[in-house]
Design an enzyme around this catalytic site. Sequence first.
Site, short mmCIF file in Angstrom:
data_model
loop_
_atom_site.label_atom_id
_atom_site.label_comp_id
_atom_site.label_asym_id
_atom_site.label_seq_id
_atom_site.Cartn_x
_atom_site.Cartn_y
_atom_site.Cartn_z
N CYS A 71 0.79 -1.24 0.00
CA CYS A 71 0.00 0.00 0.00
C CYS A 71 0.81 1.28 0.00
CB CYS A 71 -0.91 0.02 1.22
SG CYS A 71 -2.07 -1.35 1.30
N HIS A 126 -1.28 5.50 3.12
CA HIS A 126 -1.20 4.37 4.05
C HIS A 126 -0.75 4.90 5.41
CE1 HIS A 126 -0.50 0.11 5.22
NE2 HIS A 126 0.45 0.64 5.96
#
Length: 313
Positions: A71, A126
């Site tokens: 991510c 993230h």
Amino acid sequence: MNRPLTLLLSLLSLLPLAGEAEKPNVLLILVDDLKPTLGCYGDEWATTPSIDRLADRGMRFDLAYCNQAVCAPSRFNLMLGSLSTSTGLYGLGMNLRDRFPDAVTLPQHFKSKGGYETVSVGKVFHVGHGNLGDPSSFDRVYKDKVVEYLLPESRDSDISREEVFFELSHLSQDEQTEYLKGKKIGKGAAIEIAEVPDNAYADGRTADKTIELLENYQDSDQPFFLCAGFARPHLPFSAPKNTTTFTPSKSSPSQPSAPRPKGARTMPCETKASKSSTTSPAKNATKKKSSNATSSGPTTPAQAMSPLKSAGC
């Protein structure tokens, strides 16, 4: 987290303000871990009427690929317009500003060059695993949970490891240690289907907040760059029961496994998984019994991560 991140960019869906503003508004939608298993990409099993309608209004890209399979770097690279091979951002815990303190992200460009208000809702950058995202990219940030359980039976402990990694990231190391004192850290279920409304889970709240912001902007002359980030289908697959009614009763088709590239090395976590699969049921049962007998698990994030580090995952 370890699957490709598919980004549905509705930059094409420019939303005019009341009275036709001079600057188009931008809505950027991100969906975590979503592959192009969508009706608009020809998938015959998926039931995705809303995203199909959005695709019909704009341009569909067939050669857009995730450039890093976790991510944090994928999202940094998107917002920088760059690749990990150029930025050196490859891991979950690598913070953007540590490496590029003066970098200008996409929302920052809209803010500084166009006078846009930039807003983040849900999972955009993230945040977790030691990563702080990039708060300086946005005027307003509405963060919500990535790992979320509503049913007590979905955990075998007080808190799951992934909840520690994601949901305690706003706390200092000492605060995390104090919060986890006396708590057992364990595993969470891969799937949870609960009889609850959509906004009982983070993605429903993200949708509600995004709609609220869009409605508020209709009465404003302020141009906006609005990012809406949805966590599912990132694990765990936690969802309201009403979403399962959209899925045909037939079983999901199995996906063929891609062959290992020639010369690719075996990852340590694959080796560990292979050894675990050959362990006898009796040994597994003994291990499980032993672990369940422990009254409390690791009390710090570092201790919770140690099994994953030793596996190389």
